[in-house]
Design a protein around this motif. Sequence first.
Motif, PDB file in Angstrom:
ATOM      1  N   ILE A  39     -13.497   1.740   0.778  1.00  0.00           N
ATOM      2  CA  ILE A  39     -12.474   2.175   1.716  1.00  0.00           C
ATOM      3  C   ILE A  39     -11.331   1.164   1.847  1.00  0.00           C
ATOM      4  O   ILE A  39     -10.214   1.502   2.207  1.00  0.00           O
ATOM      5  N   PHE A  40     -11.620  -0.107   1.522  1.00  0.00           N
ATOM      6  CA  PHE A  40     -10.602  -1.149   1.655  1.00  0.00           C
ATOM      7  C   PHE A  40      -9.690  -1.250   0.431  1.00  0.00           C
ATOM      8  O   PHE A  40      -8.787  -2.075   0.395  1.00  0.00           O
ATOM      9  N   GLU A  41      -9.954  -0.405  -0.587  1.00  0.00           N
ATOM     10  CA  GLU A  41      -9.121  -0.415  -1.792  1.00  0.00           C
ATOM     11  C   GLU A  41      -7.911   0.495  -1.664  1.00  0.00           C
ATOM     12  O   GLU A  41      -7.023   0.488  -2.512  1.00  0.00           O
ATOM     13  N   THR A  42      -7.861   1.295  -0.610  1.00  0.00           N
ATOM     14  CA  THR A  42      -6.745   2.225  -0.429  1.00  0.00           C
ATOM     15  C   THR A  42      -5.520   1.522   0.133  1.00  0.00           C
ATOM     16  O   THR A  42      -5.611   0.411   0.679  1.00  0.00           O
ATOM     17  N   ASP A  43      -4.367   2.145  -0.001  1.00  0.00           N
ATOM     18  CA  ASP A  43      -3.119   1.611   0.553  1.00  0.00           C
ATOM     19  C   ASP A  43      -2.814   2.189   1.932  1.00  0.00           C
ATOM     20  O   ASP A  43      -1.811   1.833   2.547  1.00  0.00           O
ATOM     21  N   ILE A  48      -7.781   1.779   6.278  1.00  0.00           N
ATOM     22  CA  ILE A  48      -8.264   0.394   6.262  1.00  0.00           C
ATOM     23  C   ILE A  48      -8.641  -0.059   7.665  1.00  0.00           C
ATOM     24  O   ILE A  48      -9.675  -0.702   7.870  1.00  0.00           O
ATOM     25  N   PHE A  49      -7.812   0.320   8.647  1.00  0.00           N
ATOM     26  CA  PHE A  49      -8.108  -0.048  10.035  1.00  0.00           C
ATOM     27  C   PHE A  49      -9.419   0.584  10.492  1.00  0.00           C
ATOM     28  O   PHE A  49     -10.226  -0.060  11.173  1.00  0.00           O
ATOM     29  N   SER A  50      -9.639   1.845  10.096  1.00  0.00           N
ATOM     30  CA  SER A  50     -10.882   2.528  10.456  1.00  0.00           C
ATOM     31  C   SER A  50     -12.085   1.804   9.848  1.00  0.00           C
ATOM     32  O   SER A  50     -13.125   1.635  10.508  1.00  0.00           O
TER      33      SER A  50
END
Length: 260
Positions: A39-43, A48-50
């Motif tokens: 999930i942290f690989e997205t822009d 990312i906050f979630s």
Amino acid sequence: MLGKLMKYEWQSTWKLLLPMNLLIVVMTIFACVTVRIDIFETDNAGVIFSGIMIILTYIASMFVVMVGTAIYLIYRFYTSTYGDQGYLLHTLPVDKHHIIIAKVIVSAAWVLLSSFLMYTSVVFLIASEGDLFDGFFNGIELMIEQVGSSKISFFTVVMTLIAYTVGVFARVLKVTACISLGQLSSNHKLLTAFAFYIGVYFAQQIVNAFYYAFLGYINKNLMSEYYGGSWEYTLIVGLICSVIFYLATWHIMDKKLNLD
């Protein structure tokens, strides 16, 4: 009678502690899925906050369960033994040993359950970096290989688990002993119990410091590279402390009981 006391103690604690432990399971699933899907690989900043909030909530839940379990078990022992409920408990035709054993076994069981779930949770979270189940079983396979290659003997693993379990009982009994010793004070019983706990804690740390200093000195003279502790020391100290704390709890409860 011991079985009835344990059953009653379990029924009085599971409604709060079971949901708390299930919280670890739920948050572990959320955390593992969060890590597994990258999930942290997205822009997307919102995604990312979630993910960050899920991981922080996971960490917070572990802390809440650990601290909450300890606080509740301490509160439960004090109120049911020396609080208002204590008047009824001590009028029952029940041996004091049975009261102590029932409360200590149930409390230690909850601590062991929470510890097991937390350790397992961390293993699953680490394993979720790769394929969740492959990573988990690869870790188990590596542990078995180490045991088979004599890096870690099966006997050592078993005795370490036993020593840890005895240590949990010793910690639970330390709390019961300090709370009981606090009853010797006419006023400020809780404050006195806390003072006893601090005193016992520092005494244990001094003993541990001397042990590790002595162990380091011996290993240095023997040109050994091993400076760590051992399950033998943990087990022996746990057994000694358990006996001392148990006898202190029993003596106060049987000979010095004061519910005023």
